[in-house]
Motif scaffolding. Sequence first.
Motif, PDB file in Angstrom:
ATOM      1  N   ALA A  19     -10.098   2.004  -4.109  1.00 35.54           N
ATOM      2  CA  ALA A  19      -8.853   1.370  -3.477  1.00 35.54           C
ATOM      3  C   ALA A  19      -7.995   3.093  -3.718  1.00 35.54           C
ATOM      4  O   ALA A  19      -6.878   3.110  -2.507  1.00 35.54           O
ATOM      5  CB  ALA A  19      -8.790   1.545  -5.431  1.00 35.54           C
ATOM      6  N   VAL A  20      -8.669   3.650  -3.592  1.00 31.86           N
ATOM      7  CA  VAL A  20      -7.757   4.745  -3.794  1.00 31.86           C
ATOM      8  C   VAL A  20      -7.468   5.724  -1.932  1.00 31.86           C
ATOM      9  O   VAL A  20      -6.623   6.307  -1.845  1.00 31.86           O
ATOM     10  CB  VAL A  20      -8.325   6.794  -4.200  1.00 31.86           C
ATOM     11  CG1 VAL A  20      -7.513   7.916  -4.252  1.00 31.86           C
ATOM     12  CG2 VAL A  20      -7.338   6.053  -5.911  1.00 31.86           C
ATOM     13  N   ALA A  21      -8.810   5.845  -1.815  1.00 26.27           N
ATOM     14  CA  ALA A  21      -9.626   5.920   0.120  1.00 26.27           C
ATOM     15  C   ALA A  21      -8.079   4.650   1.070  1.00 26.27           C
ATOM     16  O   ALA A  21      -7.779   5.310   1.599  1.00 26.27           O
ATOM     17  CB  ALA A  21     -10.475   5.639   0.384  1.00 26.27           C
ATOM     18  N   ASP A  22      -7.787   4.141   0.289  1.00 21.76           N
ATOM     19  CA  ASP A  22      -7.251   2.972   0.845  1.00 21.76           C
ATOM     20  C   ASP A  22      -5.331   3.915   1.845  1.00 21.76           C
ATOM     21  O   ASP A  22      -5.177   2.791   2.450  1.00 21.76           O
ATOM     22  CB  ASP A  22      -7.094   1.466   0.544  1.00 21.76           C
ATOM     23  CG  ASP A  22      -8.372   0.487   0.805  1.00 21.76           C
ATOM     24  OD1 ASP A  22      -8.253  -0.186   0.116  1.00 21.76           O
ATOM     25  OD2 ASP A  22      -9.032   0.941   1.401  1.00 21.76           O
ATOM     26  N   CYS A  23      -5.049   4.015   0.455  1.00 21.84           N
ATOM     27  CA  CYS A  23      -3.616   4.234   0.553  1.00 21.84           C
ATOM     28  C   CYS A  23      -3.453   5.547   0.486  1.00 21.84           C
ATOM     29  O   CYS A  23      -2.765   6.796   1.203  1.00 21.84           O
ATOM     30  CB  CYS A  23      -3.037   3.634  -0.236  1.00 21.84           C
ATOM     31  SG  CYS A  23      -2.437   2.352  -0.795  1.00 21.84           S
ATOM     32  N   SER A  24      -4.566   6.609   0.495  1.00 24.42           N
ATOM     33  CA  SER A  24      -4.903   7.561   0.619  1.00 24.42           C
ATOM     34  C   SER A  24      -4.933   8.150   1.823  1.00 24.42           C
ATOM     35  O   SER A  24      -4.807   9.379   2.275  1.00 24.42           O
ATOM     36  CB  SER A  24      -5.685   8.899  -0.822  1.00 24.42           C
ATOM     37  OG  SER A  24      -6.849   8.582   0.350  1.00 24.42           O
ATOM     38  N   THR A  25      -5.238   7.810   2.232  1.00 21.84           N
ATOM     39  CA  THR A  25      -5.116   7.897   4.280  1.00 21.84           C
ATOM     40  C   THR A  25      -4.518   7.870   5.343  1.00 21.84           C
ATOM     41  O   THR A  25      -4.688   8.164   6.050  1.00 21.84           O
ATOM     42  CB  THR A  25      -7.193   7.241   4.578  1.00 21.84           C
ATOM     43  OG1 THR A  25      -7.014   6.043   4.020  1.00 21.84           O
ATOM     44  CG2 THR A  25      -8.576   7.948   3.632  1.00 21.84           C
ATOM     45  N   LYS A  26      -4.127   5.772   4.654  1.00 24.07           N
ATOM     46  CA  LYS A  26      -2.717   5.259   5.717  1.00 24.07           C
ATOM     47  C   LYS A  26      -2.277   4.835   4.805  1.00 24.07           C
ATOM     48  O   LYS A  26      -2.247   4.660   3.084  1.00 24.07           O
ATOM     49  CB  LYS A  26      -3.092   4.315   6.573  1.00 24.07           C
ATOM     50  CG  LYS A  26      -4.078   3.566   5.960  1.00 24.07           C
ATOM     51  CD  LYS A  26      -4.486   1.756   7.473  1.00 24.07           C
ATOM     52  CE  LYS A  26      -5.498   1.248   6.821  1.00 24.07           C
ATOM     53  NZ  LYS A  26      -5.911   0.538   7.428  1.00 24.07           N
ATOM     54  N   ALA A  27      -0.719   4.377   4.461  1.00 22.70           N
ATOM     55  CA  ALA A  27       0.294   4.110   3.992  1.00 22.70           C
ATOM     56  C   ALA A  27      -0.099   2.205   3.678  1.00 22.70           C
ATOM     57  O   ALA A  27      -0.824   1.765   5.148  1.00 22.70           O
ATOM     58  CB  ALA A  27       1.739   3.688   4.738  1.00 22.70           C
ATOM     59  N   CYS A  28       0.437   2.032   2.214  1.00 21.16           N
ATOM     60  CA  CYS A  28      -0.018   0.804   2.762  1.00 21.16           C
ATOM     61  C   CYS A  28       1.853   0.418   2.230  1.00 21.16           C
ATOM     62  O   CYS A  28       2.347   0.528   1.101  1.00 21.16           O
ATOM     63  CB  CYS A  28      -0.740   0.358   0.373  1.00 21.16           C
ATOM     64  SG  CYS A  28      -2.537   1.206   0.567  1.00 21.16           S
ATOM     65  N   VAL A  29       1.364  -1.123   3.077  1.00 27.23           N
ATOM     66  CA  VAL A  29       2.550  -1.835   3.282  1.00 27.23           C
ATOM     67  C   VAL A  29       2.676  -2.983   2.780  1.00 27.23           C
ATOM     68  O   VAL A  29       1.526  -3.590   3.103  1.00 27.23           O
ATOM     69  CB  VAL A  29       3.185  -1.585   4.480  1.00 27.23           C
ATOM     70  CG1 VAL A  29       4.526  -2.324   4.761  1.00 27.23           C
ATOM     71  CG2 VAL A  29       3.522   0.389   5.192  1.00 27.23           C
ATOM     72  N   ASP A  30       3.234  -3.963   1.977  1.00 27.05           N
ATOM     73  CA  ASP A  30       3.636  -5.081   1.953  1.00 27.05           C
ATOM     74  C   ASP A  30       5.001  -5.197   1.512  1.00 27.05           C
ATOM     75  O   ASP A  30       5.931  -5.307   1.988  1.00 27.05           O
ATOM     76  CB  ASP A  30       3.178  -4.816   0.354  1.00 27.05           C
ATOM     77  CG  ASP A  30       3.025  -6.670  -0.311  1.00 27.05           C
ATOM     78  OD1 ASP A  30       2.837  -7.460   1.307  1.00 27.05           O
ATOM     79  OD2 ASP A  30       3.092  -7.320  -1.287  1.00 27.05           O
ATOM     80  N   VAL A  31       5.132  -6.502   2.352  1.00 27.60           N
ATOM     81  CA  VAL A  31       5.591  -7.762   2.840  1.00 27.60           C
ATOM     82  C   VAL A  31       6.327  -8.882   1.720  1.00 27.60           C
ATOM     83  O   VAL A  31       5.154  -9.668   2.294  1.00 27.60           O
ATOM     84  CB  VAL A  31       7.341  -8.104   3.726  1.00 27.60           C
ATOM     85  CG1 VAL A  31       9.113  -8.264   4.508  1.00 27.60           C
ATOM     86  CG2 VAL A  31       6.553  -6.370   4.575  1.00 27.60           C
ATOM     87  N   PHE A  32       7.811  -8.722   0.850  1.00 26.35           N
ATOM     88  CA  PHE A  32       7.060 -10.553   0.305  1.00 26.35           C
ATOM     89  C   PHE A  32       8.971 -11.188  -0.341  1.00 26.35           C
ATOM     90  O   PHE A  32      10.260  -9.536   0.249  1.00 26.35           O
ATOM     91  CB  PHE A  32       6.252  -9.985  -1.544  1.00 26.35           C
ATOM     92  CG  PHE A  32       7.176  -9.036  -1.991  1.00 26.35           C
ATOM     93  CD1 PHE A  32       6.520  -7.644  -2.155  1.00 26.35           C
ATOM     94  CD2 PHE A  32       7.607  -9.136  -2.777  1.00 26.35           C
ATOM     95  CE1 PHE A  32       6.673  -6.752  -2.379  1.00 26.35           C
ATOM     96  CE2 PHE A  32       7.498  -7.771  -4.211  1.00 26.35           C
ATOM     97  CZ  PHE A  32       7.343  -6.549  -4.130  1.00 26.35           C
ATOM     98  N   THR A  33       8.573 -11.967  -0.763  1.00 28.84           N
ATOM     99  CA  THR A  33      10.051 -12.927  -1.647  1.00 28.84           C
ATOM    100  C   THR A  33       9.651 -12.414  -2.717  1.00 28.84           C
ATOM    101  O   THR A  33       8.697 -12.839  -3.471  1.00 28.84           O
ATOM    102  CB  THR A  33      10.532 -13.857  -0.738  1.00 28.84           C
ATOM    103  OG1 THR A  33       9.579 -15.097  -1.231  1.00 28.84           O
ATOM    104  CG2 THR A  33      10.386 -13.800   0.769  1.00 28.84           C
TER     105      THR A  33
END
Lengths: 231, 181
Positions: A19-33
């Motif tokens: 989980a850490v590796a996902d957002c530590s190596t690249k940005a985690c972006v989300d778009v929702f309403t």
Amino acid sequence: MKRLLILILLIGFSIPTNAVADCSTKACVDVFTENNQIIITARKGSGGAATKKPVVATPKPKPTLWFPPKPKPVPTVKRTYKPRTKVKKVAAQSINLSDRIIKMVPTSTIAYQPEFEPLVHVPVIFWCDVPTFFQSQVTLIGEVIDFALRPGFVWEFGDGTSLQTTNPGAPYPNQKITHTYKQPGTYIVGLVATWNGDFSHQGVTRAISGTIKIPSFAVITVVSASSRFTK
Amino acid sequence: MTTDYEELSIASLPLASDARFIELVKSFAVDPNASELSDKQRDGATAVIDLAVEFEKFGVASNPDLVARVLGRLSDIQVRDFALGTHTTETFETYWRMWHYLLQIAPIGYVAPVATLFATLAYERGDTPLAYRSLERATVDAPIYSLTVLLRRVFGSGWPAAAFAAMRIELHPKVTAGIFD
């Protein structure tokens, strides 16, 4: 027993690390309403708790009768080089960056023709001033996020009839959205614009979760045409 | 999360199935093709105000004829739309009691208009579950009732109750003018 312990340790360590590796190596972006607004979030870093320095308890000085010796004079050295300037520390890998932006979609206003006293049994042209496409680009923590939404419309003409379309309509001569009232009277016309869309980040396109629904209303008074015969 | 009004009963009372009362309500139903349609619409709008005054004064309805008149006349869309905008912040409680009572005594076939009216008040009060329950009663009575469909979409959109009230207030003078001018 030993195997079980190893297994528990493996599970325990593997999940957070991934989980850490996902957002530590690249940005985690989300778009929702949320609450009829578009929420764009971006996060970079370990994602866990913010980096904190370990708290080390400093022992309080104990009162003593001992006096420290006087400091020896330090020989002055002539500087032949530029004094060091304070250099900002480079952010460590474990630092967290996150940001959030709220965007609104266009609201709609109902319009119709003829504007003054439309007649019964004569089509009334309806439209709304909403674009068929709404797109925007935002930059969050250095990440460029593109998103686009398209509206769908549900018209309720107030006399028990409704129409579902993706066309916002337009004034005459366009007659995409028309309605013919059979009885004279004053009707409340309702329109619900439903926005759906997707967003793209680093070449990956994903759907925006949720929809945005914007209602709008208008009143229309329809009159009957009175016949008048002349010679 | 529950609210004070969530458990409020909106089920029918025995009067709703009383044969004489049903006949009385039917006698006030509005035929959209009637020649004196405007007169009946004006009569319906006036009856709504008169009944609200009675509820304001006495807290209950003592005139069955007036109650049946309102229920019958609400079958007309113009009268219903007029009724939609009649309450204000000051008269909210009066109309709340009135529409709640009428919803409970409305005979089959006359439930949908008053159920949608009560739903709007419930929504404005912030009791969305009750608003949906009221819409459900409207749907059972008239499955394709236009205002029920519209309100379901509006409530589902999460539109703020204050914005909904503002819309009603803005539209009411136009609806009133359409009936009385």
